[in-house]
Design a protein around this motif. Structure first.
Motif, PDB file in Angstrom:
ATOM      1  N   ILE A 109       7.320   0.300   1.364  1.00 10.89           N
ATOM      2  CA  ILE A 109       6.817  -1.009   0.823  1.00 10.89           C
ATOM      3  C   ILE A 109       8.048  -1.312  -0.183  1.00 10.89           C
ATOM      4  O   ILE A 109       9.191  -0.473  -0.415  1.00 10.89           O
ATOM      5  N   ARG A 110       8.171  -2.535  -0.731  1.00  8.84           N
ATOM      6  CA  ARG A 110       8.992  -3.172  -1.556  1.00  8.84           C
ATOM      7  C   ARG A 110       8.423  -2.963  -2.966  1.00  8.84           C
ATOM      8  O   ARG A 110       7.526  -3.857  -3.121  1.00  8.84           O
ATOM      9  N   ASP A 176      -0.798  12.561   4.799  1.00 15.49           N
ATOM     10  CA  ASP A 176      -0.938  11.177   5.397  1.00 15.49           C
ATOM     11  C   ASP A 176      -1.131  10.067   4.333  1.00 15.49           C
ATOM     12  O   ASP A 176      -2.231   9.111   4.401  1.00 15.49           O
ATOM     13  N   PRO A 177      -0.394   9.786   3.424  1.00 15.58           N
ATOM     14  CA  PRO A 177      -0.342   8.918   2.323  1.00 15.58           C
ATOM     15  C   PRO A 177       0.154   7.576   3.001  1.00 15.58           C
ATOM     16  O   PRO A 177       0.937   7.372   3.967  1.00 15.58           O
ATOM     17  N   TYR A 178      -0.421   6.420   2.420  1.00 20.50           N
ATOM     18  CA  TYR A 178      -0.288   4.995   2.821  1.00 20.50           C
ATOM     19  C   TYR A 178      -0.434   3.862   1.611  1.00 20.50           C
ATOM     20  O   TYR A 178      -1.330   3.954   1.043  1.00 20.50           O
ATOM     21  N   LEU A 179       0.608   3.378   1.333  1.00 19.03           N
ATOM     22  CA  LEU A 179       0.645   2.322   0.204  1.00 19.03           C
ATOM     23  C   LEU A 179       0.418   0.905   0.430  1.00 19.03           C
ATOM     24  O   LEU A 179       0.838   0.341   1.331  1.00 19.03           O
ATOM     25  N   VAL A 180      -0.552   0.363  -0.132  1.00 22.09           N
ATOM     26  CA  VAL A 180      -0.942  -0.973   0.022  1.00 22.09           C
ATOM     27  C   VAL A 180      -1.230  -1.649  -1.060  1.00 22.09           C
ATOM     28  O   VAL A 180      -1.926  -1.249  -2.262  1.00 22.09           O
ATOM     29  N   GLU A 181      -0.615  -2.892  -1.580  1.00 23.74           N
ATOM     30  CA  GLU A 181      -0.973  -3.518  -2.377  1.00 23.74           C
ATOM     31  C   GLU A 181      -2.413  -4.357  -2.349  1.00 23.74           C
ATOM     32  O   GLU A 181      -2.554  -4.884  -1.658  1.00 23.74           O
ATOM     33  N   ASP A 182      -2.951  -4.364  -3.739  1.00 20.57           N
ATOM     34  CA  ASP A 182      -4.412  -5.035  -3.849  1.00 20.57           C
ATOM     35  C   ASP A 182      -4.229  -6.427  -3.280  1.00 20.57           C
ATOM     36  O   ASP A 182      -3.476  -7.199  -3.755  1.00 20.57           O
ATOM     37  N   MET A 200      -9.055   7.194  -1.897  1.00 17.92           N
ATOM     38  CA  MET A 200      -8.168   5.958  -2.463  1.00 17.92           C
ATOM     39  C   MET A 200      -7.945   5.935  -3.893  1.00 17.92           C
ATOM     40  O   MET A 200      -9.000   6.169  -4.404  1.00 17.92           O
ATOM     41  N   SER A 201      -6.858   5.927  -4.103  1.00 18.49           N
ATOM     42  CA  SER A 201      -6.524   5.961  -5.788  1.00 18.49           C
ATOM     43  C   SER A 201      -5.509   4.696  -5.881  1.00 18.49           C
ATOM     44  O   SER A 201      -4.966   4.092  -5.319  1.00 18.49           O
ATOM     45  N   PHE A 202      -5.528   4.064  -7.248  1.00 16.28           N
ATOM     46  CA  PHE A 202      -4.702   2.939  -7.402  1.00 16.28           C
ATOM     47  C   PHE A 202      -3.573   3.204  -8.565  1.00 16.28           C
ATOM     48  O   PHE A 202      -3.880   4.306  -9.528  1.00 16.28           O
ATOM     49  N   VAL A 223      -3.108   0.616   7.051  1.00 15.85           N
ATOM     50  CA  VAL A 223      -3.953  -0.511   6.507  1.00 15.85           C
ATOM     51  C   VAL A 223      -3.361  -1.780   6.674  1.00 15.85           C
ATOM     52  O   VAL A 223      -2.056  -2.117   6.351  1.00 15.85           O
ATOM     53  N   LEU A 224      -3.823  -2.897   7.168  1.00 18.89           N
ATOM     54  CA  LEU A 224      -3.483  -4.344   7.066  1.00 18.89           C
ATOM     55  C   LEU A 224      -4.291  -5.108   5.989  1.00 18.89           C
ATOM     56  O   LEU A 224      -5.403  -4.833   5.921  1.00 18.89           O
ATOM     57  N   LYS A 225      -3.622  -6.259   5.676  1.00 19.04           N
ATOM     58  CA  LYS A 225      -4.586  -7.047   4.759  1.00 19.04           C
ATOM     59  C   LYS A 225      -4.909  -8.408   5.637  1.00 19.04           C
ATOM     60  O   LYS A 225      -3.637  -8.941   6.021  1.00 19.04           O
ATOM     61  N   GLU A 226      -5.870  -8.879   5.755  1.00 17.93           N
ATOM     62  CA  GLU A 226      -5.980 -10.157   6.638  1.00 17.93           C
ATOM     63  C   GLU A 226      -7.253 -10.625   6.384  1.00 17.93           C
ATOM     64  O   GLU A 226      -8.569 -10.100   6.200  1.00 17.93           O
ATOM     65  N   ASN A 227      -7.232 -12.231   6.175  1.00 19.85           N
ATOM     66  CA  ASN A 227      -8.530 -12.809   6.008  1.00 19.85           C
ATOM     67  C   ASN A 227      -9.487 -12.490   4.996  1.00 19.85           C
ATOM     68  O   ASN A 227     -10.713 -12.031   4.897  1.00 19.85           O
ATOM     69  N   GLU A 228      -8.935 -11.978   3.962  1.00 14.50           N
ATOM     70  CA  GLU A 228      -9.652 -11.361   2.739  1.00 14.50           C
ATOM     71  C   GLU A 228     -10.280  -9.956   2.949  1.00 14.50           C
ATOM     72  O   GLU A 228     -11.247  -9.569   2.244  1.00 14.50           O
ATOM     73  N   GLU A 229      -9.695  -9.296   3.915  1.00 20.22           N
ATOM     74  CA  GLU A 229     -10.220  -8.104   4.202  1.00 20.22           C
ATOM     75  C   GLU A 229      -9.051  -7.002   4.272  1.00 20.22           C
ATOM     76  O   GLU A 229      -7.995  -7.180   4.715  1.00 20.22           O
ATOM     77  N   TYR A 230      -9.611  -5.813   4.387  1.00 17.71           N
ATOM     78  CA  TYR A 230      -8.861  -4.565   4.541  1.00 17.71           C
ATOM     79  C   TYR A 230      -8.976  -4.065   6.044  1.00 17.71           C
ATOM     80  O   TYR A 230     -10.218  -3.937   6.326  1.00 17.71           O
ATOM     81  N   ILE A 231      -8.041  -3.748   6.731  1.00 17.86           N
ATOM     82  CA  ILE A 231      -8.214  -3.314   8.230  1.00 17.86           C
ATOM     83  C   ILE A 231      -7.550  -1.877   8.279  1.00 17.86           C
ATOM     84  O   ILE A 231      -6.211  -1.953   7.948  1.00 17.86           O
TER      85      ILE A 231
END
Length: 331
Positions: A109-110, A176-182, A200-202, A223-231
């Motif tokens: 991530i950036r 297996d960590p994965y980082l995603v912005e809210d 999940m932790s924030f 994780v993807l973010k799409e159409n107001e959802e998390y995939i």
């Protein structure tokens, strides 16, 4: 119907231009003649891909498992490519040592003015290449590394994702960590990691973390973010499955188990796993979701093809449900 004979020269040129653009759109993936990007062998395994596309270049991070002097070591390595065919040699970016075995990169991530790579430890002290398949100990934890240029990386930093008051020894096994912005709050970052399903932790600074919740899941979450959802993509015992959520607490299984061309692939007969997807549908060079994954075989991982004979592969999709891959030389 428009008659070509009556078309003006400018119109013909415009039609030819757009025809060329349509053909070129998927030329990079259409030029691939095998789904295998990195091929494992009797002493090497490629596993757990993480992908970043930046400045027209793919940055691929992955677990590199090697047999060295009779012992098994795991590393995080990286390679780059502009065309998905020619890749730079594997560059190991983590230190050697069976007590840590930094591996399983999740994503890049950036964050502010740095690149941040998520990864884990996978301790297997004393493991020899002649030993039966052995998995990481209860001391496995999740980490990040930082970089200004995607080439030089900092020393790994442990993520205390269970909160600052929980001692490192009491955090429990996590991988297996994965980082995603809210999706709703910019600057709030989520860390997904394999523990009690997926937990999940924030955090707002990637240093101070608050535990939130967990849900049933396999490993190697992305994780993807799409159409107001998390995939959420995850790996059960074999294949890749998908869940969807609007709020990170209520998850719904979606689609069928993804096994790609496993029935025809000897190199992935044992298991397909660790699928991670990048959305390049808006990029005219691709116009697709691209999935990177690893396949092991011909034996199952329990039978021995865990630390060897694991390869990295690629597939693509328009909708995450229906997948395609290069059809030639794929056995």
């Amino acid at each position: 119907m428009i008659s070509i004979k009556k078309c003006s020269t400018p119109l013909i040129l415009i039609m030819l231009f757009f025809s060329t653009q349509i053909i070129a759109q998927n030329s990079i993936i259409n030029n691939l003649n095998t789904p295998i990007l990195f091929k494992g062998n009797d002493s090497i395994a490629y596993r757990d891909p993480a992908i970043l596309y930046h400045n027209n270049k793919f940055h691929l991070f992955y677990t590199l498992v090697k047999s060295e002097n009779g012992f098994i070591y795991s590393y995080t390595a990286q390679s780059t490519s502009s065309d998905l065919q020619l890749w730079s040699p594997s560059k190991i970016i983590t230190p050697k040592g069976q007590n840590l075995n930094y591996c399983s990169p999740g994503n890049v991530i950036r964050f502010k003015d740095e690149w941040v790579l998520s990864l884990q430890t996978y301790p297997r002290p004393g493991l020899r290449s002649t030993d039966k398949t052995s998995y990481g100990t209860a001391d496995a934890r999740v980490f990040i590394m930082r970089s200004k240029d995607l080439e030089t990386w900092s020393e790994p930093e442990v993520l205390k994702v269970k909160g600052p008051d929980i001692k490192l020894a009491d955090m429990g096994r996590m991988i297996d960590p994965y980082l995603v912005e809210d999706k709703d709050e910019k600057g709030k970052w989520w860390c997904f990691y394999k523990q009690n399903g997926v937990s999940m932790s924030f955090s707002y600074d990637l240093r101070n973390w608050t535990y939130c919740c967990n849900t049933e899941s396999g490993e190697n979450v992305s994780v993807l973010k799409e159409n107001e959802e998390y995939i959420l993509l995850h790996s059960p015992k074999n294949g890749i499955a998908i869940k969807r959520s609007k709020n990170l607490r209520d998850w719904t299984d979606w689609g069928n188990l993804i096994v790609l061309g496993q029935k025809q692939w000897t190199w992935a007969k044992g298991r397909i796993s660790a699928g991670t997807v990048i959305d390049l549908r808006s990029n005219s060079k691709f116009g697709k979701y691209l999935m990177f994954f690893h396949g092991s075989g011909p034996k199952t991982e329990e039978e021995g093809d865990f630390d060897k004979n694991a390869s990295l592969g690629i597939a693509w999709s328009d909708d995450l449900l229906h997948w395609n891959w290069p059809q030639e030389d794929s056995k």
